[in-house]
Motif scaffolding. Sequence first.
Motif, PDB file in Angstrom:
ATOM      1  N   LYS B 125      47.139 -12.759  43.990  1.00  0.00           N
ATOM      2  CA  LYS B 125      46.458 -13.986  43.256  1.00  0.00           C
ATOM      3  C   LYS B 125      45.000 -13.668  42.985  1.00  0.00           C
ATOM      4  N   THR B 126      44.462 -12.381  43.243  1.00  0.00           N
ATOM      5  CA  THR B 126      43.096 -12.071  42.819  1.00  0.00           C
ATOM      6  C   THR B 126      42.976 -11.145  41.913  1.00  0.00           C
ATOM      7  N   VAL B 127      41.678 -11.119  41.271  1.00  0.00           N
ATOM      8  CA  VAL B 127      41.113  -9.835  40.533  1.00  0.00           C
ATOM      9  C   VAL B 127      40.013  -9.420  41.439  1.00  0.00           C
ATOM     10  N   TRP B 128      39.754  -8.069  41.490  1.00  0.00           N
ATOM     11  CA  TRP B 128      38.566  -7.517  42.244  1.00  0.00           C
ATOM     12  C   TRP B 128      37.750  -6.608  40.943  1.00  0.00           C
ATOM     13  N   ILE B 129      36.544  -7.006  40.941  1.00  0.00           N
ATOM     14  CA  ILE B 129      35.792  -6.013  40.289  1.00  0.00           C
ATOM     15  C   ILE B 129      34.795  -4.939  41.384  1.00  0.00           C
ATOM     16  N   TRP B 130      35.086  -4.047  40.864  1.00  0.00           N
ATOM     17  CA  TRP B 130      34.526  -2.800  41.664  1.00  0.00           C
ATOM     18  C   TRP B 130      33.587  -2.113  40.945  1.00  0.00           C
ATOM     19  N   GLU B 131      32.419  -1.720  41.697  1.00  0.00           N
ATOM     20  CA  GLU B 131      31.307  -1.132  40.881  1.00  0.00           C
ATOM     21  C   GLU B 131      31.023   0.128  41.196  1.00  0.00           C
ATOM     22  N   ALA B 132      31.048   1.329  40.323  1.00  0.00           N
ATOM     23  CA  ALA B 132      30.823   2.627  40.474  1.00  0.00           C
ATOM     24  C   ALA B 132      29.347   3.162  40.833  1.00  0.00           C
ATOM     25  N   ASP B 133      29.317   4.009  41.617  1.00  0.00           N
ATOM     26  CA  ASP B 133      28.189   4.540  41.776  1.00  0.00           C
ATOM     27  C   ASP B 133      27.569   5.624  40.533  1.00  0.00           C
ATOM     28  N   ALA B 134      26.585   6.243  40.491  1.00  0.00           N
ATOM     29  CA  ALA B 134      26.169   6.876  39.089  1.00  0.00           C
ATOM     30  C   ALA B 134      27.227   8.119  39.231  1.00  0.00           C
ATOM     31  N   GLU B 135      27.572   8.816  40.036  1.00  0.00           N
ATOM     32  CA  GLU B 135      28.397   9.782  40.139  1.00  0.00           C
ATOM     33  C   GLU B 135      29.864   9.398  39.791  1.00  0.00           C
ATOM     34  N   GLY B 136      30.389   8.145  40.183  1.00  0.00           N
ATOM     35  CA  GLY B 136      31.766   7.756  39.813  1.00  0.00           C
ATOM     36  C   GLY B 136      32.459   7.951  41.133  1.00  0.00           C
ATOM     37  N   GLY B 137      31.932   8.332  42.411  1.00  0.00           N
ATOM     38  CA  GLY B 137      32.997   8.844  43.522  1.00  0.00           C
ATOM     39  C   GLY B 137      33.048   7.659  44.513  1.00  0.00           C
ATOM     40  N   GLU B 138      31.900   6.716  44.354  1.00  0.00           N
ATOM     41  CA  GLU B 138      31.996   5.681  45.385  1.00  0.00           C
ATOM     42  C   GLU B 138      32.170   4.364  44.616  1.00  0.00           C
ATOM     43  N   PHE B 139      32.777   3.472  45.297  1.00  0.00           N
ATOM     44  CA  PHE B 139      33.094   2.264  44.685  1.00  0.00           C
ATOM     45  C   PHE B 139      32.935   1.040  45.718  1.00  0.00           C
ATOM     46  N   GLU B 140      32.251   0.069  45.302  1.00  0.00           N
ATOM     47  CA  GLU B 140      31.932  -1.149  45.934  1.00  0.00           C
ATOM     48  C   GLU B 140      32.567  -2.312  45.464  1.00  0.00           C
ATOM     49  N   CYS B 141      33.183  -3.281  46.139  1.00  0.00           N
ATOM     50  CA  CYS B 141      33.720  -4.402  45.609  1.00  0.00           C
ATOM     51  C   CYS B 141      32.330  -5.274  45.108  1.00  0.00           C
ATOM     52  N   ALA B 142      32.333  -5.642  43.834  1.00  0.00           N
ATOM     53  CA  ALA B 142      31.095  -6.396  43.303  1.00  0.00           C
ATOM     54  C   ALA B 142      31.552  -7.978  43.387  1.00  0.00           C
TER      55      ALA B 142
END
Lengths: 168, 368
Positions: B125-142
Motif C-alpha cells: 500500500k505504500t509508494v517509496w521515493i528513492w534518491e540517487a547519489d551523483a553517480e547513480g549507484g547509491e540510493f537512499e529512501c527519501a
Amino acid sequence: MAEGYNLNPIVHSAQQVPSRKDTLDDDDEELEGEGRETIDALEVYDMLRHINDPEHPLTLEQLNVIQLELIKVDDDRATADVHFTPTIPHCSMATLIGLSIRVKLLRSLPSRFKVTVNITPGTHASEHAVNKQLNDKERVAAALENAPLLNVLNKCIQNTDPSDQEKE
Amino acid sequence: KAQVQVVAELEGHKDRVWCVSWAPSGKMLASCGGDTEIRIWAKQGGKFVCVRVLEGAHRRTVRRLAWSPDGKFLASCGFDGQVVIWAVNGTEFEFRASLEGHENEVKGVRWSSSGRLLATCSRDKTVWIWEADAEGGEFECASVLNGHKQDVKTVRWHPFQDMLLSGSYDDTIKVWQEEDDDWYCTDTLVGHTSTVWEICFEPTEAKSFVSCSDDHTCRLWRQKTGASQEKWEGEGVLVGHTRTVYSIDWGRHGYIATGAGDDSIMIWQPSSLNDCPGPPATTAGVTVAATGTAEQMATNDEEEEAVVDRPALSPPLPKLAPLIVIADAHQGDVNSVDWHPSLPLLASGGDDCKVRIFQIQFPPPPPP
C-alpha cells in the motif's frame, strides 16, 4: 475451531449430474472447423466437480459449492464464467476455493479461454472483496508463486480430472 | 487511412510478458515477465534479436522495468519485493544495487525526469521515493508515501516536474508533490469504478494525463483551470475495450495506445475529443438543478442523505472511441504497450509469452 469453518456441511449426492462422457457417444465428439473441440458448461463442470474442499474430505460437487447451472460457457467467444457458492456466508476458505477453481481451469482449459470466477451473489459476507482478488490476475499470479499456498491448492486439485475418476 | 504492420515478433520468454520498455535512445527494448528474466532486444542486420538475458537477480516474477532518462541505468522490480538497478554500458548490463524495503510484491518503478529520483510502489500500500547519489549507484529512501487503502499498482512521473501519480487497487489515483523536503498527496481522483492499472502524462505539455482500469475504460484528466496547479478533473472517457485495460502510453506524436485483457491494442486520438458527440465536460444547468433538488428535500433526512451520497451530480463525461483497433494483437491478454521514443513503433508484451513490435501509419490529419 475458529469461526468461519463450517463444521457440519450439507453433503449432496455426487452423481446428480451426468458426466460429459455419459452424454456423448464415442463417435459423437463435436469437432469444429479446424478440428477444435467445442467446450461446454458440462465439460467445465466435469473439470471442477472433483476438486477437494480445503477443510473437508469432500468435493466441491458434494458440498454444492459448484453447480452446473451457475457455469456459463461461450465457446465462440472463448469465455467461461463460474459462480461458486461458499457453504456458509463467513466461510474463511472462500478465496482459497475460488483460487483452486481458477488454477484448475488455468491448467485444464485451452489458453484461448478467458475465465471469470465469482461468488454467487448474496452468499458471502465479503463477496466483493473476494471477487476482486480472484479476478485480479496480478494478485493471482503472485499467490501462485507462494510455495506453501500452491502446495495447498495442488492438494485441492490433485486427481480431479475426469480421466482420474475413471481409473478408480 | 491508418495502417498497422507487425515488424517483429520476439520469442524467448517462457512465461507471460508483463512489461516492455524502450531505452531512451530507442536502440534497445527491454522486456520482463513471469519467467523471472529480463531480455534485451536490439536490431542486428535489420532484425530485432535478443542481445542479452539478465537472470538470477529476481527470484520471482519481474513485474516492471524502467530506464533512467539518460539511458545509463535500468531498474527492474518484482514480486520478490526487490528493486534491482542495472548499470548499462552499450549492451552490457551490470548488477549495481538491490533496493529493499517494500514488504511484498513491488509492482511499479519509474525514474523522475531529472533521473535524480526513483519511485516504487507495492502491494504493501505504500509508494517509496528513492534518491540517487551523483553517480547513480547509491540510493537512499527519501520518503514513504502512505495514503492508498490498497495495493498500489503503478507510479508515473510528470515529464518535467517532480510530480508523481499513483494508481491503486482502491480505484483511485493520487497526485504527490514535494514541499519542504517532504512529499504530500495533493489530490485524490475518483472516477474509475475498479482497479487503476496504469497512468501516463501527455508528454509535451503535461496539462493532461490518462489512466486505464479494470472497469474496461480509460479516463482522460486535465488540469483544473483557475484552481491551484495540482488539481485535476475528468475530461473524457475512452470506451472500446471489453475487458481490463492493463497498459496505457501517450506518445509524443499525440496518440494514446492501450493494451487490454480482450487481446487487443487500441490507438486513440485524444485531440478529437472535442469533436465527439455528447455533453461538454461541465454544464452549469445541471449543477443548478441538482442544488435545487437538495434544497427541496431538506425536510426529509433519508432522502437528503440519498442526494448527498450521489456523485452522479457531475454530468457524464464525453466519450471517445478508438481510432485504430488491433484485434488479436496477442494470443492472450496484452499486458504492456510502449511507444518508441521517436519512431511510429509500438512495442507490446502479452500472456502469450511474446513481444511484438507494430509499425503504425497514422491517418493524415483532416483538412482544416
